[in-house]
Design an enzyme around this catalytic site. Structure first.
Site, short mmCIF file in Angstrom:
data_model
loop_
_atom_site.label_atom_id
_atom_site.label_comp_id
_atom_site.label_asym_id
_atom_site.label_seq_id
_atom_site.Cartn_x
_atom_site.Cartn_y
_atom_site.Cartn_z
N GLY A 17 33.70 36.18 43.37
CA GLY A 17 35.09 36.55 43.67
C GLY A 17 35.17 37.95 44.29
O GLY A 17 34.15 38.62 44.46
N HIS A 159 51.27 43.90 44.26
CA HIS A 159 49.90 43.39 44.42
C HIS A 159 49.82 42.41 45.59
O HIS A 159 50.83 41.87 46.04
CB HIS A 159 49.44 42.68 43.14
CG HIS A 159 49.01 43.63 42.06
ND1 HIS A 159 49.92 44.24 41.23
CD2 HIS A 159 47.78 44.09 41.71
CE1 HIS A 159 49.26 45.04 40.40
NE2 HIS A 159 47.97 44.97 40.67
N LYS A 163 47.23 37.20 43.79
CA LYS A 163 47.16 37.51 42.34
C LYS A 163 47.83 36.40 41.55
O LYS A 163 48.97 36.00 41.86
CB LYS A 163 47.84 38.86 42.07
CG LYS A 163 47.68 39.31 40.62
CD LYS A 163 48.07 40.75 40.43
CE LYS A 163 48.03 41.18 38.98
NZ LYS A 163 46.70 41.03 38.36
P1 NAD Z 1 39.04 36.03 42.74
O1 NAD Z 1 39.85 34.78 42.68
O2 NAD Z 1 38.63 36.58 44.08
O3 NAD Z 1 37.68 35.81 41.90
C1 NAD Z 1 37.62 35.14 40.66
C2 NAD Z 1 36.25 34.44 40.61
O4 NAD Z 1 36.07 33.93 39.30
C3 NAD Z 1 36.17 33.25 41.58
O5 NAD Z 1 35.00 33.35 42.37
C4 NAD Z 1 36.14 32.04 40.65
O6 NAD Z 1 35.35 30.97 41.16
C5 NAD Z 1 35.51 32.65 39.39
N1 NAD Z 1 35.86 31.91 38.17
C6 NAD Z 1 37.09 31.52 37.75
N2 NAD Z 1 37.01 30.90 36.57
C7 NAD Z 1 35.69 30.91 36.22
C8 NAD Z 1 34.96 30.41 35.12
N3 NAD Z 1 35.58 29.76 34.11
N4 NAD Z 1 33.63 30.61 35.07
C9 NAD Z 1 32.99 31.24 36.09
N5 NAD Z 1 33.62 31.71 37.20
C10 NAD Z 1 34.96 31.56 37.24
O7 NAD Z 1 39.84 37.11 41.90
P2 NAD Z 1 39.64 38.71 41.90
O8 NAD Z 1 40.57 39.32 42.87
O9 NAD Z 1 38.19 39.04 41.97
O10 NAD Z 1 40.21 39.05 40.45
C11 NAD Z 1 39.61 38.56 39.27
C12 NAD Z 1 40.37 39.08 38.07
O11 NAD Z 1 40.24 40.50 38.00
C13 NAD Z 1 41.89 38.82 38.12
O12 NAD Z 1 42.34 38.53 36.82
C14 NAD Z 1 42.45 40.14 38.59
O13 NAD Z 1 43.79 40.34 38.20
C15 NAD Z 1 41.52 41.10 37.88
N6 NAD Z 1 41.46 42.46 38.41
C16 NAD Z 1 41.29 43.44 37.50
C17 NAD Z 1 41.16 44.74 37.92
C18 NAD Z 1 40.95 45.81 36.88
O14 NAD Z 1 40.88 47.00 37.25
N7 NAD Z 1 40.83 45.46 35.61
C19 NAD Z 1 41.23 45.06 39.27
C20 NAD Z 1 41.40 44.04 40.18
C21 NAD Z 1 41.49 42.72 39.74
#
Ligand code: NAD
Length: 269
Positions: A17, A159, A163
């Site tokens: 991701g 965002h 999201k």
């Molecule tokens: P994204 O959709 O680009 O990536 C998520 C990845 O997780 C995908 O590749 C998907 O295939 C994988 N995935 C989903 N369910 C899964 C599972 N059960 N097992 C294995 N892989 C799985 O999303 P993103 O933009 O990378 O964001 C991911 C999360 O991080 C979101 O919840 C987002 O809100 C959060 N986030 C947090 C911060 C922070 O600072 N804490 C910052 C940005 C994003």
């Protein structure tokens, strides 16, 4: 708790991701940290480098967290997946005495209770971090300080349009911190709401407005109103590299803590 001696070995979940790829590159570059496994339910069997580029570790993506944890020795699990999955990943890690650092947002209060309980039961620390950007952590800290003096406050979080959850984890955490810091909830005069939702949603009594638009990354304004004055705190993550110093810090520090730690605030002393 005792930090593992030597290199900290990381199992990275959600590796394909947007945040996973950025973390793969950042963790590979960090001294004393090694990514030993990459997991993503999509892209199983593919090379992580073919997706995240040559600065990512040379690993083949695996599909299941449990299998990856059983076949690689890891100290820390970093999770950037989705709300429905992250709490299970945390519990799978804790069962194996691997410390989870959960960046996925949208975990419920029950999820947090379950993770805290599993952390205590397995004597393994855990972190859930709504926002890894240092500036965002400071924004939350400043918001908490301001709420004591300016209890009238609304949050606008903005965002990118991909999201999944709303409001953001950062907005929820900010609202909770404000609610805990202010002495009383301000009384509002009667409003004539003509469009449902136009005044936002309420988190711990704080109105939160969520904007989703192409082109945005992660932004938040905390707007305080006082007599004849306003105070606006604003934080902008302009790209995902903004989260990486916080991810590296959490991976380095999680084993120095006990139980469940929420947010990076305690680490920024
Ligand atoms: P994204 O959709 O680009 O990536 C998520 C990845 O997780 C995908 O590749 C998907 O295939 C994988 N995935 C989903 N369910 C899964 C599972 N059960 N097992 C294995 N892989 C799985 O999303 P993103 O933009 O990378 O964001 C991911 C999360 O991080 C979101 O919840 C987002 O809100 C959060 N986030 C947090 C911060 C922070 O600072 N804490 C910052 C940005 C994003």
């Amino acid at each position: 708790m005792a930090r593992p001696a030597g290199t900290i070995r990381v199992c990275l979940v959600g590796a394909a991701g947007k945040m996973g790829q950025e973390s793969a590159r950042a963790l590979a570059q960090a001294t004393g940290i090694e990514v030993v496994a990459a997991v993503d339910r999509s892209h199983g069997g593919e090379s992580l480098r073919s997706i995240a580029g040559p600065r990512a570790p040379d690993l083949v993506i695996e599909e299941k967290v449990g299998v990856a944890l059983d076949t690689h020795e890891a100290d820390v699990l970093v999770d950037f997946t989705q709300p429905g999955a992250a709490a299970n990943h945390a519990e799978s890690a804790l069962k194996r005495k691997v410390a989870p650092v959960i960046g996925t947002s949208g975990l419920s209060a029950q999820d947090l209770r379950d993770i805290a309980q599993a952390a205590a039961e397995h004597e393994t620390p855990a972190m859930v971090v709504p926002n890894f950007a240092i500036g965002a952590v400071l924004m939350m800290r400043f918001a908490q300080a301001a709420a004591k003096w300016l209890p009238d406050v609304e949050i606008v979080e903005l965002h990118h349009d991909q999201k999944l959850d709303a409001p953001s984890g950062t907005a929820t955490r900010t609202a909770e911190l404000i609610a805990a810091a202010r002495q009383a909830q301000p009384k509002r005069s009667e409003e004539m709401i003509k469009v449902e939702g136009v005044r936002g949603g309420s988190v711990a009594g704080v109105p939160v407005h969520s904007v989703r638009l192409k082109g945005l990354v992660a932004h938040q304004m905390v707007m305080f109103g006082g007599q004849g004055e306003t105070l606006t705190l604003r934080h902008d993550s302009l790209d995902r590299t903004s989260f990486m110093p916080g991810v590296v810090l959490a991976v380095r520090e999680v084993w120095n803590r006990t139980g469940l730690t929420i947010g990076l605030d305690d680490l920024l002393v």
